[in-house]
Scaffold this motif. Structure first.
Motif, PDB file in Angstrom:
ATOM      1  N   GLY A  74       0.801  -1.212   0.000  1.00  0.00           N
ATOM      2  CA  GLY A  74       0.000   0.000   0.000  1.00  0.00           C
ATOM      3  C   GLY A  74       0.834   1.262   0.000  1.00  0.00           C
ATOM      4  N   ALA A  75       1.960   1.238   0.728  1.00  0.00           N
ATOM      5  CA  ALA A  75       2.812   2.428   0.810  1.00  0.00           C
ATOM      6  C   ALA A  75       3.412   2.767  -0.550  1.00  0.00           C
ATOM      7  N   LEU A  76       3.903   1.750  -1.272  1.00  0.00           N
ATOM      8  CA  LEU A  76       4.504   2.002  -2.582  1.00  0.00           C
ATOM      9  C   LEU A  76       3.468   2.519  -3.564  1.00  0.00           C
ATOM     10  N   VAL A  77       2.296   1.889  -3.588  1.00  0.00           N
ATOM     11  CA  VAL A  77       1.239   2.326  -4.496  1.00  0.00           C
ATOM     12  C   VAL A  77       0.843   3.763  -4.196  1.00  0.00           C
ATOM     13  N   LEU A  89       9.446   6.489 -14.533  1.00  0.00           N
ATOM     14  CA  LEU A  89       9.074   5.545 -13.486  1.00  0.00           C
ATOM     15  C   LEU A  89      10.240   5.275 -12.535  1.00  0.00           C
ATOM     16  N   THR A  90      11.457   5.240 -13.076  1.00  0.00           N
ATOM     17  CA  THR A  90      12.615   4.992 -12.208  1.00  0.00           C
ATOM     18  C   THR A  90      12.763   6.111 -11.176  1.00  0.00           C
ATOM     19  N   SER A  91      12.512   7.342 -11.575  1.00  0.00           N
ATOM     20  CA  SER A  91      12.598   8.471 -10.649  1.00  0.00           C
ATOM     21  C   SER A  91      11.485   8.410  -9.615  1.00  0.00           C
ATOM     22  N   ALA A  92      10.298   8.009 -10.043  1.00  0.00           N
ATOM     23  CA  ALA A  92       9.167   7.922  -9.130  1.00  0.00           C
ATOM     24  C   ALA A  92       9.406   6.849  -8.072  1.00  0.00           C
ATOM     25  N   VAL A  93       9.952   5.716  -8.482  1.00  0.00           N
ATOM     26  CA  VAL A  93      10.227   4.639  -7.525  1.00  0.00           C
ATOM     27  C   VAL A  93      11.332   5.058  -6.571  1.00  0.00           C
ATOM     28  N   ARG A  94      12.350   5.739  -7.083  1.00  0.00           N
ATOM     29  CA  ARG A  94      13.425   6.213  -6.206  1.00  0.00           C
ATOM     30  C   ARG A  94      12.872   7.181  -5.159  1.00  0.00           C
ATOM     31  N   MET A 136       0.158  -6.533  -5.219  1.00  0.00           N
ATOM     32  CA  MET A 136       0.773  -5.257  -5.555  1.00  0.00           C
ATOM     33  C   MET A 136       0.615  -4.947  -7.042  1.00  0.00           C
ATOM     34  N   GLN A 137       0.795  -5.960  -7.879  1.00  0.00           N
ATOM     35  CA  GLN A 137       0.597  -5.761  -9.317  1.00  0.00           C
ATOM     36  C   GLN A 137      -0.815  -5.245  -9.596  1.00  0.00           C
ATOM     37  N   ASP A 138      -1.802  -5.898  -8.983  1.00  0.00           N
ATOM     38  CA  ASP A 138      -3.194  -5.499  -9.209  1.00  0.00           C
ATOM     39  C   ASP A 138      -3.449  -4.075  -8.735  1.00  0.00           C
ATOM     40  N   GLN A 139      -2.828  -3.693  -7.614  1.00  0.00           N
ATOM     41  CA  GLN A 139      -3.015  -2.331  -7.107  1.00  0.00           C
ATOM     42  C   GLN A 139      -2.285  -1.306  -7.960  1.00  0.00           C
ATOM     43  N   LEU A 140      -1.190  -1.711  -8.572  1.00  0.00           N
ATOM     44  CA  LEU A 140      -0.415  -0.785  -9.399  1.00  0.00           C
ATOM     45  C   LEU A 140      -1.066  -0.513 -10.750  1.00  0.00           C
ATOM     46  N   ILE A 141      -1.859  -1.440 -11.229  1.00  0.00           N
ATOM     47  CA  ILE A 141      -2.410  -1.310 -12.582  1.00  0.00           C
ATOM     48  C   ILE A 141      -3.155   0.017 -12.784  1.00  0.00           C
TER      49      ILE A 141
END
Length: 206
Positions: A74-77, A89-94, A136-141
Motif C-alpha cells: 500500500g505504501a509504494l502504491v 518511473l525509475t525516478s518515481a520509484v526512487r 501489488m501488481q493489481d493495485q499498481l495497474i
C-alpha cells in the motif's frame, strides 16, 4: 464497518493496529531467532496477547507477517500515485524509497535483510510473499494506467506492473543475501534500468 467518509471505524483501526503489532513482533522474532525456532506462543507472549487473540487474527504462524507485506504494498502504491504522471518511473520509484515511511522500514538494514531472508527461504511465507506481489501488481495497474493514459485492461500496463514488481523483488532479495550489499535504492534503480521500465512506460503510452 467504516465511517460515511470511507475511513476505517475506531474498531477497525484498532484491529489493524493489533494485526500490525502481531506482524512486527513476529518479524522481530523471526529475524532474531529464525522461523523454525519461533513458536506461536513466543509471538503471542512478546506481543502481550493471548493465544486465542493470536488465532483470531492469524490462522497460522506463517500468516503473522501478512500485514507487513501488505503495508509495504500500500505504501509504494500510494507514493507512486502521488508522483507526477509524466515523471520517469525509475525516478518515481526512487522517490518512493526516499519517502519517510520507506526510510523507517529500512532504518535497521540488518534486521530488514534478515527478515527478507526468512520470507524468501521459508516456503509457507514465500507463498504469501508471492501472493502479496501479485496483489501489488493489481493495485499498481490503475496507477500505471493513469501514468500512461492506457486502459487498466491493457496488456502493456499489466506487463509494466509485472516488470516493476519483479524488479523490486529481485533487487530486495539480492540486497538481503549479499555479505556487503550496495544501497538497496541503488540496486533497485539498476534493476529498473536493466529492464528499461521507463521505455516500457513510454511504449504503453503509445
Amino acid at each position: 464497518m467504516t465511517t460515511v467518509r470511507g475511513r476505517p471505524s475506531l474498531t477497525e483501526r484498532r484491529r489493524q493496529e493489533t494485526r500490525m503489532e502481531i506482524a512486527e513482533t513476529a518479524a522481530a522474532l523471526f529475524s532474531e531467532r529464525g522461523y523454525e525456532a519461533t513458536t506461536v506462543e513466543d509471538i503471542a507472549s512478546a506481543a502481550g496477547i493471548s493465544l486465542r487473540t493470536f488465532y483470531r487474527y492469524c490462522a497460522a504462524k506463517e500468516d503473522a507477517l501478512t500485514p507487513v507485506l501488505t503495508s509495504s504494498v500500500g505504501a509504494l502504491v500510494e507514493q507512486l500515485a502521488g508522483r507526477p504522471v509524466d515523471e520517469p518511473l525509475t525516478s518515481a520509484v526512487r522517490a518512493a524509497f526516499d519517502a519517510p515511511a520507506s526510510a523507517q522500514r529500512l532504518a535497521d538494514p540488518d534486521k530488514a535483510r534478515r527478515l527478507i531472508r526468512v520470507m524468501g527461504s521459508v516456503p509457507a511465507i514465500r507463498t504469501r510473499w508471492l501472493a502479496a506481489g501479485r496483489d501489488m501488481q493489481d493495485q499498481l495497474i490503475p496507477v500505471l494506467a493513469a501514468r500512461t493514459g492506457a486502459t487498466e485492461h491493457s496488456m502493456e500496463v499489466r506487463l509494466l506492473a509485472c516488470a516493476l514488481i519483479d524488479a523490486l523483488s529481485v533487487a530486495m532479495e539480492h540486497w538481503a543475501w549479499q555479505d556487503e550489499p550496495a544501497d538497496v535504492a541503488e540496486l533497485t534503480r539498476r534493476a529498473l534500468a536493466y529492464l528499461r521500465v521507463d521505455e516500457l512506460q513510454a511504449a504503453a503510452r503509445g
